[in-house]
Design a protein around this motif. Sequence first.
Motif, short mmCIF file in Angstrom:
data_model
loop_
_atom_site.label_atom_id
_atom_site.label_comp_id
_atom_site.label_asym_id
_atom_site.label_seq_id
_atom_site.Cartn_x
_atom_site.Cartn_y
_atom_site.Cartn_z
N THR A 121 0.96 -1.30 0.04
CA THR A 121 -0.02 -0.04 0.26
C THR A 121 0.76 1.15 0.06
O THR A 121 0.52 2.15 -0.76
CB THR A 121 -0.91 -0.11 1.11
N ALA A 122 2.12 1.20 0.80
CA ALA A 122 3.09 2.35 0.90
C ALA A 122 3.21 2.66 -0.57
O ALA A 122 3.59 3.76 -1.11
CB ALA A 122 4.02 2.19 1.76
N ALA A 123 3.89 1.63 -1.39
CA ALA A 123 4.40 1.78 -2.63
C ALA A 123 3.35 2.47 -3.61
O ALA A 123 3.50 3.13 -4.41
CB ALA A 123 4.93 0.44 -3.09
N LEU A 124 2.23 1.72 -3.42
CA LEU A 124 1.16 2.13 -4.30
C LEU A 124 0.82 3.54 -4.27
O LEU A 124 0.48 4.35 -5.23
CB LEU A 124 0.00 1.21 -4.25
N SER A 125 0.57 4.03 -3.08
CA SER A 125 0.51 5.32 -2.67
C SER A 125 1.33 6.47 -3.06
O SER A 125 1.25 7.59 -3.19
CB SER A 125 0.06 5.61 -1.12
N ARG A 126 2.52 6.04 -3.38
CA ARG A 126 3.65 6.86 -3.95
C ARG A 126 3.84 6.59 -5.32
O ARG A 126 4.82 7.12 -5.98
CB ARG A 126 4.79 6.47 -2.98
N ALA A 127 3.04 5.72 -6.01
CA ALA A 127 2.99 5.56 -7.27
C ALA A 127 4.42 4.97 -7.77
O ALA A 127 4.90 5.21 -8.87
CB ALA A 127 2.87 6.86 -8.34
N GLU A 164 -1.97 4.94 11.07
CA GLU A 164 -0.88 5.61 10.89
C GLU A 164 -0.79 5.82 9.28
O GLU A 164 -0.24 6.86 8.59
CB GLU A 164 0.38 4.83 11.42
N GLN A 165 -1.05 4.56 8.52
CA GLN A 165 -1.01 4.51 7.16
C GLN A 165 -2.10 5.41 6.37
O GLN A 165 -1.98 5.87 5.41
CB GLN A 165 -1.06 3.11 6.61
N ALA A 166 -3.02 5.23 7.26
CA ALA A 166 -4.45 6.22 6.76
C ALA A 166 -4.04 7.80 6.62
O ALA A 166 -4.54 8.36 5.75
CB ALA A 166 -5.48 5.80 7.65
N GLN A 167 -3.29 8.01 7.16
CA GLN A 167 -2.59 9.45 7.37
C GLN A 167 -1.73 9.93 5.91
O GLN A 167 -1.66 10.93 5.61
CB GLN A 167 -1.94 9.86 8.42
N GLU A 168 -1.28 8.68 5.44
CA GLU A 168 -0.24 9.12 4.08
C GLU A 168 -1.11 8.70 3.03
O GLU A 168 -0.53 8.97 1.86
CB GLU A 168 0.53 7.84 4.20
N PHE A 203 -7.25 8.40 -3.53
CA PHE A 203 -6.66 7.11 -3.81
C PHE A 203 -7.28 5.78 -3.42
O PHE A 203 -7.49 4.84 -3.91
CB PHE A 203 -5.26 7.33 -3.32
N LEU A 204 -7.58 5.93 -2.24
CA LEU A 204 -8.08 4.61 -1.46
C LEU A 204 -9.42 4.16 -2.26
O LEU A 204 -9.75 3.02 -2.50
CB LEU A 204 -8.44 4.77 0.02
N TYR A 205 -10.36 5.08 -2.91
CA TYR A 205 -11.69 4.95 -3.32
C TYR A 205 -11.04 4.03 -4.62
O TYR A 205 -11.81 2.67 -5.01
CB TYR A 205 -12.24 5.96 -3.82
N LYS A 206 -10.50 4.53 -5.24
CA LYS A 206 -9.92 4.14 -6.92
C LYS A 206 -9.21 2.83 -6.50
O LYS A 206 -9.55 1.75 -7.16
CB LYS A 206 -9.07 5.08 -7.50
N ALA A 252 -2.47 7.04 -8.00
CA ALA A 252 -2.16 7.63 -6.83
C ALA A 252 -1.37 8.85 -7.42
O ALA A 252 -0.90 9.80 -6.69
CB ALA A 252 -0.94 6.75 -6.16
N ASP A 253 -0.83 9.13 -8.61
CA ASP A 253 -0.01 10.22 -9.10
C ASP A 253 -0.97 11.31 -9.48
O ASP A 253 -1.35 11.55 -10.70
CB ASP A 253 0.74 9.69 -10.60
N GLU A 254 -1.56 11.90 -8.72
CA GLU A 254 -2.60 12.85 -8.88
C GLU A 254 -2.01 14.28 -9.52
O GLU A 254 -2.87 15.08 -9.93
CB GLU A 254 -3.30 13.36 -7.55
N LYS A 255 -0.66 14.50 -9.46
CA LYS A 255 -0.25 15.53 -10.10
C LYS A 255 0.06 15.47 -11.68
O LYS A 255 0.29 16.42 -12.45
CB LYS A 255 1.10 15.92 -9.30
N LYS A 256 -0.10 14.26 -12.11
CA LYS A 256 0.21 13.93 -13.57
C LYS A 256 -1.01 14.63 -14.32
O LYS A 256 -2.17 14.46 -13.92
CB LYS A 256 0.18 12.50 -13.82
N LYS A 257 -0.80 15.31 -15.61
CA LYS A 257 -1.76 15.82 -16.36
C LYS A 257 -1.56 15.17 -17.75
O LYS A 257 -0.44 14.78 -18.12
CB LYS A 257 -1.84 17.21 -16.46
#
Length: 586
Positions: free
Chosen positions: A254-260, A317-321, A326-329, A362-367
């Motif tokens: 989950t940590a790796a996925l959330s950081r793309a 703790e992980q929920a804060q990160e 991201f979690l929905y998708k 997770a990569d929300e900044k990508k356009k």
Amino acid sequence: MDFIVSARKYRPQTFQSVVGQKSLTSTLKNAIQTDRLASAYLFCGPRGCGKTTCARIFAKTINCENRTADGESCGECESCRAFAEGRSMNIHELDAASNNSVDDIRGLIEKVMVPPQIGTKSVYIIDEVHMLSTQAFNAFLKTLEEPPKYAIFILATTEKHKVLPTILSRCQIYDFQRMTMQDTIDHLMGIAEKEGISAVPEAMAVIAQKADGGMRDALSIFDQVVACCGNELTYDRVIANLGILADEYFFKMTAALSRAEYKNAVVLLDEVLRTGYDAGNFMSGLSLHLRNVLMAKDSKTVELLDVSQNLKQEYQEQAQECSESFLYKALRLANDCDLNYRQAKNKRLLVELALIRICRTADEKKKLNDEELEYLWDDPDIDLWADFEILFRIKSVITPVVNNSTTGAAVQNMVAATDGSGSMATAATPSKPLKTIKQGEIIGTRLVQEQVSQVQVVSAVQVTEREAVTQEKLMSVIKEMLEKIRDQKLFYAAINNAVITLDEEVINIGVISKADLQMLSPTFKEWFKGGLRAGLHNSYLEISYFRQELSDDTKVQTESELLKDLLNDSPLFKKLFDALELELDM
């Protein structure tokens, strides 16, 4: 000395020792103490939650000669000793799974006619009652409804819906609950202490999770683990024995996925598969883990986590990160992968693609841009083929499609106010200008709506004036508004291409395409109405939007012309066109 399995050795003998059914056992004790006993009871609930055990304790306590002050059986009188030694003549058990015929019920009815020799009540426990045949149920109805005053029936089942409604209506129904994680852990720790076994709560939590709310299952697994690990139960040894993947892997994934970090994710997946763990079970576990992380984001839902306290803290703790978006998708993609796993030929590839797509979310900044065209295909929220028709029809983003003299404007973010006398003040431009919608961000209705949602909502101005409105005056105001928002191409084109007419105080706006009509969100409509009311000094104006049917003599660009202009004006669309190896047929 012969070994006795823990499920039998530590079976509760009193109401107080029953785990996880406190409210239910209290009700049964009160019924005995107040002498308000029904003639028939139905105990229903999942396997291993104490239905048959409570039925036996209830039957023993009813016939106890010296009940304690808190309503428990004494365990020393003749009736209690007879029950403990298995020779009680007042308590009868029938296994309906193997005795489910009409003849078996008839034999039971004959026994009911014999009054108890010792004690005051004869209790008949029928286990797995849903297995009785329909004929057997019907034969039992009369006796169940009007039994002798000394007879009490206790029916137990795991499948209440299979019991005939005529039986249910004659019984008091008690629904047993699954064991909670904490109750199971505490009970297992108590048994381990009695057996002289060293165990940690984390190891017991693994057993409790595997048991899925069944205490009998938990005790059976406990015996299995003790047989393998001896008198020292550690977390690592328990998960190795049960073939369970450590929670550490799911937290890392989950940590790796959330950081793309898709590279780390697929490498970690390979590590999991090398241990012999099934990829399908991994995705099921990941789905559950993501759900738990989502629940841990809020104090109201964190209590829904059926895990140990230490693990609950790690989830928080992980929920804060991780963001909720991201979690929905991620949860949806993981669940979709789990559902499609059986049909997939290349199962590993399916899982890897799911992990890569989760990383993409997770990569929300990508356009979307010319250099990253592949996002069109990877974005789980974009069905490119479903939006392809809109790509062809959305030529209004570049230039007007219809040349019509009676067309009007898009939107200017105008704020009008009134002075103390109620007269109209001059419209002002907001401090935050509208965001320009770029061509590269126009990918179907979904992204159009996202852009519209960023428009600042301006409520309609409140004026006391009600000036008369003419078609010429209306078009003049609209053209003024149109000139100020030319860079807002979507809004500009939708209204500029529309056929606008005036019917007293109703402005009819007929847009020429379905895409234009979809783009006009409630936010936009309210905003546009406020601007027109302010410019025309009439707060009673209303706007009606509809799709305009074009006449034969209306000049409309052909599809070839639309496509040609799109290729010239949109580098992104041209790159997609070339990537698909398409040719323009003029």
